[in-house]
Design an enzyme around this catalytic site. Structure first.
Site, PDB file in Angstrom:
ATOM      1  CD  GLU A 127     138.078 -23.739 -16.883  1.00 30.49           C
ATOM      2  OE1 GLU A 127     137.598 -22.620 -16.608  1.00 30.49           O
ATOM      3  OE2 GLU A 127     139.290 -23.998 -16.886  1.00 30.49           O
ATOM      4  N   PRO A 128     132.853 -24.949 -15.999  1.00 32.43           N
ATOM      5  CG  PRO A 128     132.442 -25.029 -13.692  1.00 32.43           C
ATOM      6  CD  PRO A 128     133.537 -25.141 -14.701  1.00 32.43           C
ATOM      7  CB  SER A 132     130.842 -23.123 -27.623  1.00 32.51           C
ATOM      8  OG  SER A 132     129.905 -24.157 -27.778  1.00 32.51           O
ATOM      9  CB  ILE A 157     135.819 -34.246 -17.134  1.00 32.43           C
ATOM     10  CG1 ILE A 157     136.057 -32.733 -17.031  1.00 32.43           C
ATOM     11  CG2 ILE A 157     137.079 -34.990 -17.601  1.00 32.43           C
ATOM     12  CD1 ILE A 157     136.290 -32.014 -18.337  1.00 32.43           C
ATOM     13  CD  GLN A 338     106.788 -40.891 -34.611  1.00 30.54           C
ATOM     14  OE1 GLN A 338     107.387 -40.479 -33.620  1.00 30.54           O
ATOM     15  NE2 GLN A 338     105.500 -40.657 -34.809  1.00 30.54           N
ATOM     16  N   GLY A 341     106.740 -47.093 -32.319  1.00 37.83           N
ATOM     17  CA  GLY A 341     105.496 -46.649 -31.677  1.00 37.83           C
ATOM     18  C   GLY A 341     105.635 -46.619 -30.169  1.00 37.83           C
ATOM     19  CD  GLU A 365     135.440 -34.731 -28.482  1.00 39.26           C
ATOM     20  OE1 GLU A 365     136.083 -34.614 -29.538  1.00 39.26           O
ATOM     21  OE2 GLU A 365     135.494 -35.730 -27.748  1.00 39.26           O
ATOM     22  CB  SER A 368     125.023 -29.116 -34.374  1.00 42.49           C
ATOM     23  OG  SER A 368     124.964 -30.462 -33.958  1.00 42.49           O
TER      24      SER A 368
END
Lengths: 404, 267
Positions: A127-128, A132, A157, A338, A341, A365, A368
Site C-alpha cells: 500500500e502507499p 517492507s 501492483i 561499463q 562504454g 518482495e 535487500s
C-alpha cells in the site's frame, strides 16, 4: 547428489527460450521505449501453457515441477524482466497461493482459468504506506452477513490494470495484537463494483510491464472469496512470497546471464589500444564476476526449487537466492554497461535496459535490507519456521499429471 | 493413413563452425538440434493428422548416432506419434546416395506408408538431394519445394500441392504415395507442448540396424557413397568495405549510388 537437469527440464528450457527469442526479443525494445505492456506476449504465454507451468493438470495446468518454473523464469528474464514479472505475480504469488490455501471450489473457480491463461491474476499486498512493513496495511474488510466490505488502496501492483483476479490482503480485526494476526486474504475480482485501477507512470525500469494501483471503495466480496481463515492473511502473504521470491531469484539469474552474454560478445568485437577489449584484465575481471555470480545464483535457485519439489520449507533458502541474485544482477548490469562504454549508455544496446530493469527486484518482495535481516535472524536463532495449516504441496508427478 | 517424416540432427544455427588444418569440422559445445527446416515437415505432418481428426499415424525417423535422438524427441514433443532411429556403424560417412538408400529401406520395412515428408535441406550440408533420391528409390511421386498442400484425397489416392519455384508458383497433382519436400512458409512450426515434452522423454525409440531393414553393406556408409571428400577447408574470409558517397544534395547522392550499383551489376 545429482546436479543434472532431467531431459524434461532441458526441453522446457529450449521451448521457453525459443519462444522468448522468436516472439519477444525482436519487439521488446519497442514496447519498453513506449512504456507499453506487451499483452500479446502474455497471451501467448497463456496459450503455450507457461502461465500454468507447475500447476497440476486437473487444475488446468501443465503438471511440470517447481524447478521448471524457475528455469522458465531464467529464460524469460534473459530476454526481458517484464515477462518474468508476469510469472512471478500470476503463477507464483497468486496461483500457487490458491493451490496451497484454496478450497476445492476456489481452485475450480479461480485456479483453473488462471492456469489455462484465460484469466490473469495479481497479488495486492503493498500500500502507499505499507511496503517492507507489510503488517502496517490499512485496507479494511468489514464483515456484513455473507459479504465483506473492502475499503482501501493498493500500490505498486504488477498487472493492476490487466489482471482479472487480485489476491488482496486487508485488516479484518484492527484490535489484533500483534497487528498481523488481524489480516485476512481475499480474492477480489476486477468486475466487482467499487474496484478501480490505474497505471503508475515514470518508472525507472520494467517499462514493458504493467505496474499500478487498485482502489477499493465499499467493494462487496462474498465470504466464499475469502482465502484461508480470518486472521490467516499474513501467513498466506508470506507463504506466497516464498514462491514469488523464488521466481525473482531465478529470473535475476537469467538477467545476469543476459549481461554476461552481451558483455562477452562485445568484448570479443570491440578493439581498443590495438586489441579486443576482452584482452584487458580489468574487463576480464568484470566478466569473471558475472560468471561467478551467475553460477552461484543458479545453484541457489535450483536448490530452492528442489526443496519445493520435496515439500520442504525453504523460506531462508529462497530469501538468500532472491537477495543474492538481484543484487548480483544489478552489479552485472552496471558492469555490462561499463564494458559497452558509451554505447552501453544508449538504448541502441540492450544493457542499459538490463540495468534499469535490475533495480526494481532489489526493492520489491523484500528489499535487500529485509533479506539481510532475515538471513541474520535465522542464523542468530531469532527467527524460526513454524508449520503452516496448509503447506505448499510437494511435487508428485503422478498426482500433478492425473486428469481428474 | 501413415505419414513418415524424415529428420536430421544438426548443430544449432547459432553455432560457430571451425575447420582445423587437418580438415576436422567442429561446432564447439553448441547443442545438437533438429534440423530447423525439418520442423516445417513435422508441423505439416501434424497438421494433416489434425485435419483428419487424428486418424493418420505420424512416424518420425532419423538416420544417425545417439545424438539423432534429439531430433526425434523434438518431433514427438511437437506431436508425432512415434520415433525410430535408424543406425548402424556401417552407415558412418554416408553421402546423400547412401543416406537415401538407408531411409528408403526403412520406409519399405514399414510397408504402409502414404506420404513421406522432408525439410527442404539440412542446414549443415544443404544439398537437398535426399528427398528426390528417396522418392526415386521407392517409386513415390516426388514433390519438392512444396509451399502448400492444396488437397489430400485419401480415397482417390491423390495429392495436389503448390510448389514455390523461382519463376512463380506451380500447382501439381500426383498419385499417392508421394514424397514431399517442404519449404519455409508452408506453416509456422509449433513449439513442443509441455505434455508433448513429457511424452517425448518417456517414449521408447527403437533402433533399426542395417540387418533389421535389409541393407546391403556395400550400398550404405562410405562404401555406398559416390562422394569423396578430397579436402575440407574454411572459405576465405570475405573482405567487406564501406564507401561514403559525398554529394551536395540527396538527389545527387542517390544518382551516384544508382550508377555505382548498376556498374557493379547489383541492379
Amino acid at each position: 547428489m545429482d546436479f543434472a537437469l532431467t531431459e524434461e527440464h532441458k526441453m522446457v528450457v529450449r521451448m521457453v527460450r525459443d519462444f522468448a527469442e522468436k516472439e519477444v526479443a525482436p519487439y521488446i525494445k519497442e514496447y519498453d521505449r513506449a512504456h507499453k505492456p506487451f499483452i500479446k506476449a502474455m497471451e501467448r504465454m497463456g496459450e503455450l501453457g507457461i502461465l500454468g507451468i507447475c500447476i497440476p493438470v486437473r487444475y488446468g495446468g501443465q503438471g511440470m515441477d517447481y524447478i521448471s518454473l524457475g528455469l522458465a523464469c531464467e529464460e524469460l528474464e534473459r530476454v526481458d524482466s517484464s515477462l518474468r514479472v508476469v510469472l512471478s505475480v500470476h503463477v507464483a504469488l497468486n496461483s500457487l497461493g490458491l493451490l496451497q490455501w484454496g478450497t476445492e471450489e476456489q481452485k475450480q473457480r479461480f485456479l483453473v482459468p488462471q492456469a489455462k491463461g484465460e484469466r490473469f491474476a495479481a497479488y495486492a499486498l503493498t500500500e502507499p504506506g505499507a511496503g517492507s512493513d507489510a503488517a502496517a496495511l490499512t485496507t479494511t474488510a468489514r464483515r456484513e452477513g455473507d459479504v465483506y466490505i473492502l475499503n482501501g488502496e493498493k500500490m505498486w501492483i504488477s498487472l493492476a490494470t490487466i489482471a482479472h483476479n487480485f489476491l488482496v490482503f486487508a485488516v479484518t480485526d484492527p484490535q489484533a495484537k500483534p497487528r498481523h494476526r488481524g489480516i485476512t486474504a481475499f480474492i477480489v475480482e476486477r468486475d466487482m463494483k467499487g474496484v478501480t485501477t490505474g497505471d503508475i507512470h515514470g518508472k525507472l525500469g520494467v517499462r514493458a510491464g504493467s505496474t499500478g494501483w487498485i482502489a477499493m471503495e465499499d467493494v462487496e466480496v462474498p465470504v466464499e472469496n475469502r482465502l484461508g481463515e480470518e486472521g490467516e492473511g499474513f501467513k498466506i502473504a508470506m507463504s506466497c512470497l516464498d514462491n514469488g521470491r523464488y521466481t525473482i531469484g531465478a529470473g535475476a539469474t537469467g538477467l545476469i546471464r543476459a549481461c554476461l552474454e552481451a558483455s562477452v560478445k562485445y568484448a570479443l568485437e570491440r578493439k581498443t589500444f590495438g586489441k579486443e577489449i576482452g584482452q584487458h584484465q580489468l574487463v576480464q575481471q568484470m566478466i569473471a564476476h558475472m560468471k561467478r555470480d551467475y553460477e552461484i545464483a543458479r545453484l541457489l535457485y535450483l536448490r530452492a526449487g528442489w526443496l519445493k519439489n520435496q515439500g520442504i520449507r525453504n523460506t531462508w533458502q529462497t530469501s538468500l537466492s532472491k537477495w543474492f541474485a538481484t543484487e548480483a544482477s544489478f552489479a552485472a548490469a552496471s558492469n555490462a554497461v561499463q564494458i559497452h562504454g558509451a554505447y552501453g549508455y544508449s538504448d541502441e544496446y540492450d544493457v542499459e535496459r538490463y540495468l534499469r530493469n535490475s533495480k526494481g527486484a532489489c526493492i520489491y518482495e523484500g528489499t535487500s535490507q529485509i533479506h539481510e535481516i532475515i538471513q541474520a535472524q535465522y542464523v542468530l536463532g531469532y527467527r524460526e519456521d513454524r508449520p503452516l495449516r496448509c503447506e505448499l504441496p510437494a511435487y508428485d508427478p503422478e498426482e500433478w499429471q492425473r486428469e481428474a | 493413413m501413415h505419414i513418415v517424416v524424415c529428420t536430421k540432427q544438426t548443430p544449432d544455427s547459432a553455432a560457430k563452425l571451425t575447420v582445423d588444418e587437418a580438415g576436422n569440422v567442429s561446432w564447439g559445445d553448441s547443442p545438437i538440434i533438429i534440423n530447423p527446416w525439418d520442423e516445417y515437415a513435422v508441423e505439416e505432418a501434424i497438421l494433416i493428422k489434425e485435419r483428419f481428426n487424428g486418424e493418420p499415424k505420424v512416424t518420425v525417423i532419423s538416420m544417425g548416432p545417439e545424438e539423432a535422438l534429439e531430433a526425434l524427441k523434438h518431433a514427438i514433443a511437437m506431436g508425432c506419434d512415434e520415433g525410430i532411429r535408424v543406425w548402424d556403424e556401417a552407415f558412418e560417412n554416408s553421402d546423400t546416395l547412401a543416406t537415401s538408400y538407408v531411409l528408403a529401406k526403412a520406409i519399405e520395412k514399414m510397408g504402409d506408408v502414404d506420404l513421406v515428408l522432408f525439410g527442404k535441406s539440412a542446414i549443415d550440408s544443404q544439398t537437398g538431394q535426399v528427398p528426390i533420391e528417396v522418392a526415386r528409390r521407392l517409386g513415390f511421386s516426388p514433390l519438392t519445394y512444396v509451399i502448400k498442400i492444396v488437397e489430400l484425397d485419401i480415397e482417390g489416392r491423390t495429392i495436389t500441392v503448390e510448389r514455390l519455384l523461382e519463376q512463380g508458383r506451380q500447382v501439381v497433382k500426383a498419385p499417392l504415395p508421394a514424397v514431399i519436400g517442404t519449404v519455409k512458409g508452408i506453416n509456422e512450426p509449433r513449439y513442443p507442448s509441455f505434455m508433448g515434452i513429457r511424452k517425448a522423454t518417456r517414449a521408447q525409440y527403437p533402433v533399426w540396424t542395417g540387418a533389421d531393414i535389409g541393407v546391403e553393406p556395400d550400398k550404405a556408409g562410405a562404401a555406398g557413397s559416390g562422394v569423396r571428400w578430397e579436402r575440407i577447408f574454411p572459405p576465405p574470409v570475405r573482405e567487406g568495405g564501406a564507401e561514403i558517397i559525398e554529394a551536395d544534395t540527396p538527389e545527387e547522392a542517390a544518382r551516384i549510388l544508382v550508377d555505382k550499383l548498376m556498374a557493379e551489376k547489383v541492379i
